[in-house]
Design a protein around this motif. Structure first.
Motif, PDB file in Angstrom:
ATOM      1  N   ASN A  31       0.827  -1.202   0.000  1.00 48.32           N
ATOM      2  CA  ASN A  31       0.000   0.000   0.000  1.00 48.32           C
ATOM      3  C   ASN A  31       0.871   1.266   0.000  1.00 48.32           C
ATOM      4  O   ASN A  31       0.667   2.179  -0.797  1.00 48.32           O
ATOM      5  N   HIS A  32       1.879   1.284   0.868  1.00 48.45           N
ATOM      6  CA  HIS A  32       2.789   2.447   0.906  1.00 48.45           C
ATOM      7  C   HIS A  32       3.580   2.581  -0.383  1.00 48.45           C
ATOM      8  O   HIS A  32       3.977   3.685  -0.770  1.00 48.45           O
ATOM      9  N   LEU A  33       3.817   1.468  -1.060  1.00 48.83           N
ATOM     10  CA  LEU A  33       4.549   1.508  -2.338  1.00 48.83           C
ATOM     11  C   LEU A  33       3.645   1.941  -3.495  1.00 48.83           C
ATOM     12  O   LEU A  33       4.123   2.136  -4.613  1.00 48.83           O
ATOM     13  N   GLY A  34       2.342   2.046  -3.234  1.00 53.59           N
ATOM     14  CA  GLY A  34       1.419   2.539  -4.259  1.00 53.59           C
ATOM     15  C   GLY A  34       0.706   1.459  -5.058  1.00 53.59           C
ATOM     16  O   GLY A  34       0.077   1.741  -6.080  1.00 53.59           O
ATOM     17  N   TYR A  35       0.779   0.210  -4.564  1.00 54.40           N
ATOM     18  CA  TYR A  35       0.084  -0.883  -5.263  1.00 54.40           C
ATOM     19  C   TYR A  35      -1.369  -0.959  -4.830  1.00 54.40           C
ATOM     20  O   TYR A  35      -1.689  -0.754  -3.648  1.00 54.40           O
ATOM     21  N   ALA A  36      -2.251  -1.279  -5.774  1.00 59.35           N
ATOM     22  CA  ALA A  36      -3.648  -1.562  -5.446  1.00 59.35           C
ATOM     23  C   ALA A  36      -3.728  -2.951  -4.814  1.00 59.35           C
ATOM     24  O   ALA A  36      -2.802  -3.745  -4.926  1.00 59.35           O
TER      25      ALA A  36
END
Ligand SMILES: [Mn+2]
Length: 304
Positions: A31-36
């Motif tokens: 989530n913090h890495l920007g993945y859905a």
């Protein structure tokens, strides 16, 4: 079966360290890495897992299933760790009882660690998953391995596909060589089985005689891990896990970077002590940005 040395994804990648069954830490990190939740990234970034997805934490099964979904979708790759190898070899260890359907009692707290336990059909599913994993991923500028990069071992692995047959073949030939060496003692034999078998070297690293023999899990040990990353001189970045090194200790003057920050210590520590999520973390390194992102959202740029 696919080859044991495979091409690493091109483009921007996020290399995730040893997850050890901590599905919640993994979801937070992604989530913090920007993945859905689906595993897709809006910028097309992809995840590389360093192995040791399983053992110690609460839900190894969920981690394997999630990673498999990403691999099948083409959004992740994963190398084999020593914990997956033990499972494929059906070796029961102190911290993989969940795979055999057995609860784990933590020696330090004397409490059962809440874990999802595997049954026959899940064991089959997990072995099927593990047998598809390569030992090494590489591209022009980046190398990925669970524990230890050794060029001659990578060269040997590039000829093989079946990791278990490859492992047993080397175990057998090392035994043949040892049969005429009555001069070697037990730990010298163990050292040869560790350091001459490519599957062992790549998934659990080189070992040398311990300066001070020590006790672990009730066993007296005469060998200790060799810090190979201190000798690494190549221009290619090499990302690895396994060693539970805080950033800094893994840095000689080299481009070999350890991304295992010991998240498993929250559940089953190897030594008694602090279990706080501030100390033991799950991390990814973003490449080519060269910064760590942690499961609590912290970001640390690496000064090279
Ligand atoms: Mn490991």
């Amino acid at each position: 079966m696919p080859p044991l040395v495979q091409k690493l994804f091109g483009g921007s990648i996020d290399v995730v360290g040893d997850v050890h069954g901590d599905i919640e830490a993994l979801m937070n990190l992604l989530n913090h890495l920007g993945y859905a939740r689906s595993g897709f990234h809006p910028d097309g970034r992809r995840v590389i897992f360093l192995g040791d997805l399983v053992d110690r934490g609460p839900d190894s099964i969920a981690v394997v299933r999630f990673v498999k979904t990403m691999i099948d979708a083409g959004t992740a790759q994963c190398v084999l760790g020593n914990h997956e190898l033990n499972i494929l070899l059906n070796k029961k260890k102190i911290d993989n009882g969940w795979f055999f359907g057995e609860e784990f009692r933590d020696q330090e707290t004397d409490k059962v660690v809440k874990q999802e336990l595997a049954d026959e059909s899940i064991r089959h599913e997990i072995c099927h998953f593990g047998l598809e994993l390569p030992l090494v991923l590489q591209r022009e500028d980046v190398r990925v391995v669970h524990a230890c990069w050794q060029p001659e071992m990578v060269a040997m692995a590039s000829e093989a596909r079946d990791v278990i047959a490859f492992y047993q073949q080397h175990r057998y030939s090392i035994d043949l060589g040892l049969a005429i060496r009555s001069d070697l003692n037990v730990w010298q034999r163990q050292q040869r089985h560790q350091n001459l078998n490519p599957v062992k070297v790549l998934t659990s690293g080189l070992e040398v005689p311990a300066k001070h023999p020590y006790e672990a899990n009730g066993e007296r040990l005469y060998l200790e891990r060799y810090p190979w990353w201190m000798d690494y001189q190549d221009d290619e970045f090499c990302f690895f896990g396994h060693y539970r090194l805080p950033w800094g200790q893994s840095r000689g003057s080299t481009r070999a970077v350890c991304i295992d920050f010991g998240v498993a210590q929250r559940w089953v520590p190897k030594q008694p002590g602090d279990r706080s999520p501030d100390k033991w973390r799950l991390a990814a390194i973003q490449y080519p940005e060269l910064q760590f992102v942690f499961d609590n959202g912290d970001v640390e740029k690496i000064a090279m």
